[in-house]
Every structure is written in C-alpha cells, then in structure tokens.
Design an enzyme around this catalytic site. Sequence first.
Site, mmCIF file in Angstrom:
data_model
loop_
_atom_site.group_PDB
_atom_site.id
_atom_site.type_symbol
_atom_site.label_atom_id
_atom_site.label_comp_id
_atom_site.label_asym_id
_atom_site.label_seq_id
_atom_site.Cartn_x
_atom_site.Cartn_y
_atom_site.Cartn_z
ATOM 1 N N ALA A 56 2.011 -5.790 -0.880
ATOM 2 C CA ALA A 56 2.278 -4.723 -1.856
ATOM 3 C C ALA A 56 2.834 -5.295 -3.148
ATOM 4 O O ALA A 56 2.440 -4.889 -4.246
ATOM 5 C CB ALA A 56 3.250 -3.707 -1.261
ATOM 6 N N TYR A 57 3.752 -6.240 -3.036
ATOM 7 C CA TYR A 57 4.360 -6.852 -4.220
ATOM 8 C C TYR A 57 3.317 -7.634 -5.017
ATOM 9 O O TYR A 57 3.238 -7.513 -6.244
ATOM 10 C CB TYR A 57 5.494 -7.765 -3.775
ATOM 11 C CG TYR A 57 6.243 -8.434 -4.906
ATOM 12 C CD1 TYR A 57 7.013 -7.692 -5.798
ATOM 13 C CD2 TYR A 57 6.203 -9.816 -5.056
ATOM 14 C CE1 TYR A 57 7.709 -8.307 -6.812
ATOM 15 C CE2 TYR A 57 6.903 -10.440 -6.072
ATOM 16 C CZ TYR A 57 7.655 -9.683 -6.950
ATOM 17 O OH TYR A 57 8.339 -10.304 -7.973
ATOM 18 N N ALA A 58 2.508 -8.434 -4.319
ATOM 19 C CA ALA A 58 1.471 -9.211 -5.000
ATOM 20 C C ALA A 58 0.476 -8.299 -5.713
ATOM 21 O O ALA A 58 0.041 -8.577 -6.837
ATOM 22 C CB ALA A 58 0.748 -10.113 -4.007
ATOM 23 N N SER A 108 1.039 -5.342 -6.939
ATOM 24 C CA SER A 108 1.661 -4.766 -8.140
ATOM 25 C C SER A 108 1.694 -5.775 -9.278
ATOM 26 O O SER A 108 1.454 -5.428 -10.439
ATOM 27 C CB SER A 108 3.073 -4.272 -7.814
ATOM 28 O OG SER A 108 3.994 -5.325 -7.638
ATOM 29 N N LYS A 109 1.962 -7.029 -8.958
ATOM 30 C CA LYS A 109 2.050 -8.030 -10.013
ATOM 31 C C LYS A 109 0.669 -8.477 -10.509
ATOM 32 O O LYS A 109 0.511 -8.859 -11.672
ATOM 33 C CB LYS A 109 2.861 -9.226 -9.522
ATOM 34 C CG LYS A 109 4.332 -8.903 -9.308
ATOM 35 C CD LYS A 109 4.993 -8.385 -10.576
ATOM 36 C CE LYS A 109 6.479 -8.225 -10.430
ATOM 37 N NZ LYS A 109 7.136 -7.802 -11.695
#
Length: 245
Positions: free
Chosen positions: A153-155, A157-158
């Site tokens: 999820a973090y990857a 978003s970035k």
Amino acid sequence: MTDTTARVALVTGGSGGIGRAVVERLARDGIAVGVHYAGNRARADEAVAAIIEAGGRATAIGGDVADEHAMADAFDTVEREFGGIDVVVNTAGIMVLSPIATLDLDDLDRIHRTNVRGTFVVSQQAARRVRRGGAVVNFSTSITRLRPPAYGAYAASKAAVESMTLVLARELRGKDITVNAVAPGPTATPLFFQGKDQAAIDDLAEATPLERLGTPEDIAEAVAFLAGPARWINGQVLYANGGLA
C-alpha cells in the site's frame, strides 16, 4: 514592510522527523520557512523557535494536507507573512505495513488520503502560487525500487507521487519552476522504526554500501540541493539511500 526578495518555503510535515531537518536546513540557507503541522502544534512551535533563535525566519501553520481549503489557507498565511512562496516541500506522509492479502482497507484509504491526495492538493496550490525560479520537492521512497513484502500500500501511494511529480514538471513549462521528488532509503526516523525489531533495523543498515541508516540531515541536504542550486534538474526522482538501490 514585507521583504519580497528573500526566498520563502512551505514545508508540509515540517514539525518532526525528516521535515524538521528540512526546515532547519532551508533556514540555514537564508530561506524563510512555513513549518506545517497536522496535529502537534507544540513540535512545530519548537522548530520555529529553534530557527528564530539561530537568526532565521519561520512561522507555524496547521492543517490537513488532504483538505484543499486548509492548504489554501496555509499558503495564504505564508504569503501574508513573508510576501510569497518560492519552495514547496511535501514531507508529510504515513506508512502502514501489512501484506496485501490482509491489509485493512481503511488503512489503505488513510495512506492514500495523506500520501496521494495530500501531495496532489499541496502540489495543486504550488502550481498556482510558486514564484518564478522556484521549486517543488515531493517525497517518494526507495521502496518503489526495493518492493519488499508488507509495503504494497505504501509503495503504491509513493509510485503515484512519482507519477504526479513528473507530470507536474511538464505542466509547468515556461514558468521556470522545477518539480522533483526525493526518494529516501532507510532513514532513522520514528516512522522508520515503527513496527521493526532491532534485527530488522540492523539488517537494513548493513544492506547499504555505507553500512548505516540514513539520517534526516542526509535527506535534508538532498532537498536543499533541489530547492536551491539544482536548476537544471527537473522532473526527476532523486534516490537518497546510500547506494541501497
């Protein structure tokens, strides 16, 4: 009378971690700084006081980065205080680690609200207001290259941040404004240490050729470079990770 010749920056998430190092580093370059915070006014006030004590200029501004009205007000405040805006740095972000199969979708929404919508909202204001000769610096992560488990999820978003950064650089053609992203590697901040045991931290530190974690000050140097002298670097992602990827 307001001095309109000095450079002025607004740094989201400027009250702690990498953001705090960024505001202090920009202030050392003589840039007046708007120190944005989401919920901790005391930490923002501490950063402002430290900058003023060192002879710089700073003010604290609160607000949700994903709220377009709050961010318009934040830009208004900095412009009233210092006469304009030349540099916008988006350090605000959140991270929740979980395998994709088990991630709570409410956490996915929170991540994307801050990291994607928040960066978009602030970039939108920056595109409208940053003065000629200015710079926008967004924040990605080296995780977009490393792609370890639990960072889906973090990857994602970035990766979205990187895409909008490169598009905005092209949309600002003719305005003499650079738009880039910094992608830190493992950096010793509270966000990085969250949810990791000492063995995992040691492994990540040893994985870099420099055999250490990055510091917030390391990342702040990359931001200062893009915010100041790096006028021929535009539409790029700068990986500040000690050679990890």
